[in-house]
Enzyme design. Structure first.
Site, short mmCIF file in Angstrom:
data_model
loop_
_atom_site.label_atom_id
_atom_site.label_comp_id
_atom_site.label_asym_id
_atom_site.label_seq_id
_atom_site.Cartn_x
_atom_site.Cartn_y
_atom_site.Cartn_z
N CYS A 129 20.37 41.59 7.91
CA CYS A 129 21.16 42.42 6.98
C CYS A 129 21.50 41.70 5.67
CB CYS A 129 22.47 42.84 7.62
SG CYS A 129 22.32 43.64 9.22
N HIS B 18 28.79 43.05 2.99
CA HIS B 18 28.15 41.97 3.76
C HIS B 18 27.62 40.83 2.88
CE1 HIS B 18 25.76 41.03 7.70
NE2 HIS B 18 26.77 40.22 7.48
CA CA Z 1 20.47 45.39 9.02
#
Ligand code: CA
Length: 465
Positions: A76, A129
């Site tokens: 990610c 993130h």
């Molecule tokens: Ca991901």
């Protein structure tokens, strides 16, 4: 013609010219949409049969669908770091998911920094993130507005910990619906433009939470996890549909550059938190440098400028950064050291051939290079076991011809040692330009969760109806 009439006529012509010039000079709006942990085969435009994705399919039909669209990492945060900077994230140590006090290095500029400097209003909705520290907040990284969460995973229900700007809000909607709602609101508020919106869904990442009304649409899907996954995919597709409808209603559909990717492939193998996704005909999973980890659904749409079609040459999400800058008329400076390529001349036919001589990956001991049809890869050996029991961290170098063997089943390493050597040497040259990872080892499936952020929300019946 009287003098007065002449002046009037001249003024009219001038006004028309000025209007024409302003229409031609209108900067496009830019919308980058990212899905999370989606399987390669889980969209209608890749042949998916059990999940209706009419809105993603319509988006793909309105633009160019890439058959060899990649992301620069199988995880990610690294992929999102690459998209935000236009650079291989391994150039600045963002090789793995960051922990609590880590995030996108402050030495790096983001696409929002660059578009904001070019006069764009910038918004980020969804999963960040890229760091939870105050100085790493989206609004410190070029975004005027933020609605979403800072970590890598989040509950979809009764979602505490959602921020509007820096203020926590109690979100009552299913979060995928909420992110669609906020994207629509952003477009409405800034429709005079030009605007840039980064719409980063956490769907269809774990935790597996779906609304009852959507689950009820899949009575024939026996596998419970797949059924939940389908319902979560449906929610994301609906949110994208609402955003596209808003663009159409506001008259912005033609002059908005919209891109869509998944941040990595579907997690399907032991050792990752699987979600029910499917990557076939690709082999491998999230966390591997096999195609299943890095080749993703990939769409570029800009009706005013890009003719619909299919693009077969390899491209990578770093290109979306540079393509968006080109669309916005931003001059890319050599000192920015971007790895992405402006895809627009390739999509218009002005340039032919491959945008890149080669694409590269490094993820710990895993690696890959793709040049032409060939790929050299060392991948997580878990992908070769059914148990997840790890015997060695990575496989030996394997060579595949992806044009003939998209599933990476026939290793040509012994047959074509010269090819292998050449690709390895090319990768070594690239690797020498990278820095060591700033953190982590990529050995665990850290979701980069915010400390204390709940992932198990209480479920409220039919709340999204
Ligand atoms: Ca991901």
């Amino acid at each position: 013609m009287t003098t007065r009439l002449r002046i009037f006529a001249a003024a009219l012509i001038f006004a028309c010219l000025a209007l024409t010039a302003s229409v031609h000079a209108a900067k496009p709006n830019i919308l980058l949409i990212v899905g999370d942990d989606m399987g390669y085969s889980d969209v209608g435009f890749h042949g998916c049969k059990d999940i209706p994705t009419p809105n993603l399919d319509a988006l793909a039909a309105s633009g160019v669908r890439f058959t060899n669209g990649y992301v620069s990492g199988p995880y990610c945060s690294p992929t999102r770091a690459g998209l935000m900077t236009g650079r291989y994230q391994t150039r600045f140590g963002h090789e793995f998911n960051p922990g609590a006090n880590q995030g996108l290095p402050l030495t790096e500029k983001t696409i929002a920094d660059r578009l904001k400097a070019a006069g764009y209003i910038t918004g980020c909705v969804g999963k960040w993130h890229l760091g939870s520290l105050p100085e790493m907040h989206p609004q410190k990284r070029g975004f005027d507005e933020f609605f979403g969460f800072l970590g890598g995973a989040h509950s979809y229900f009764d979602a505490g910990g959602i921020l509007r700007g820096t203020e926590p809000v109690k979100e009552l909607d299913y979060t995928t619906d909420a992110f669609g709602r906020e994207a629509v609101s952003f477009i409405e508020r800034h429709k005079a433009g030009p605007w840039f919106l980064y719409l980063a869904f956490n769907a269809v990442h774990t935790p597996m939470h779906a609304t009852d009304d959507r689950l009820a649409k899949f009575p024939n899907v026996a596998d419970k996890q797949r059924r939940t996954y389908n319902a979560m995919m449906l929610a994301m597709d609906e949110a994208i549909g609402r955003v596209r409808k808003k663009l159409a209603d506001a008259g912005l559909e033609q002059n908005t550059l919209v891109t869509f990717i998944s941040d990595n492939g579907g997690p399907t193998m032991p050792g990752v938190t699987v979600n029910g996704s499917r990557n076939d005909p690709l082999r491998g999973s999230k966390r591997t440098t096999l195609e299943g980890g890095i080749r993703v659904p990939f769409v570029v749409s800009w009706p005013d400028r890009v003719k619909p079609g299919v693009f077969q040459q390899p491209a990578i999400q770093l290109d979306l950064h540079v393509t968006a800058l080109a669309a916005a008329g931003v001059d890319v400076k050599p000192e920015w050291k971007l790895d992405g390529v402006n895809l627009l001349p390739f999509l218009s036919g002005e340039k032919s051939g491959a945008p890149h001589a080669a694409l590269y990956w490094r993820f710990g001991e895993q690696m890959a290079i793709r040049a032409g049809d060939y790929k050299l890869v060392r991948y997580d050996s878990n992908a070769d076991t059914r148990t997840g029991a790890r015997k060695q961290p990575v496989t030996a170098a394997k060579l595949y011809n992806l044009a003939a063997d998209i599933g990476e089943t026939k290793d040509l390493a012994a047959e074509q040692p010269d090819k292998l050597k050449k690709l390895q040497a090319k990768w070594d040259v690239w690797n020498a330009t990278l820095v060591p990872p700033l953190w982590g080892g990529g050995k665990t499936d850290s979701d980069g969760r915010e400390p204390g952020a709940p992932t198990k929300g209480k479920r409220r019946k039919n709340q999204s109806k």
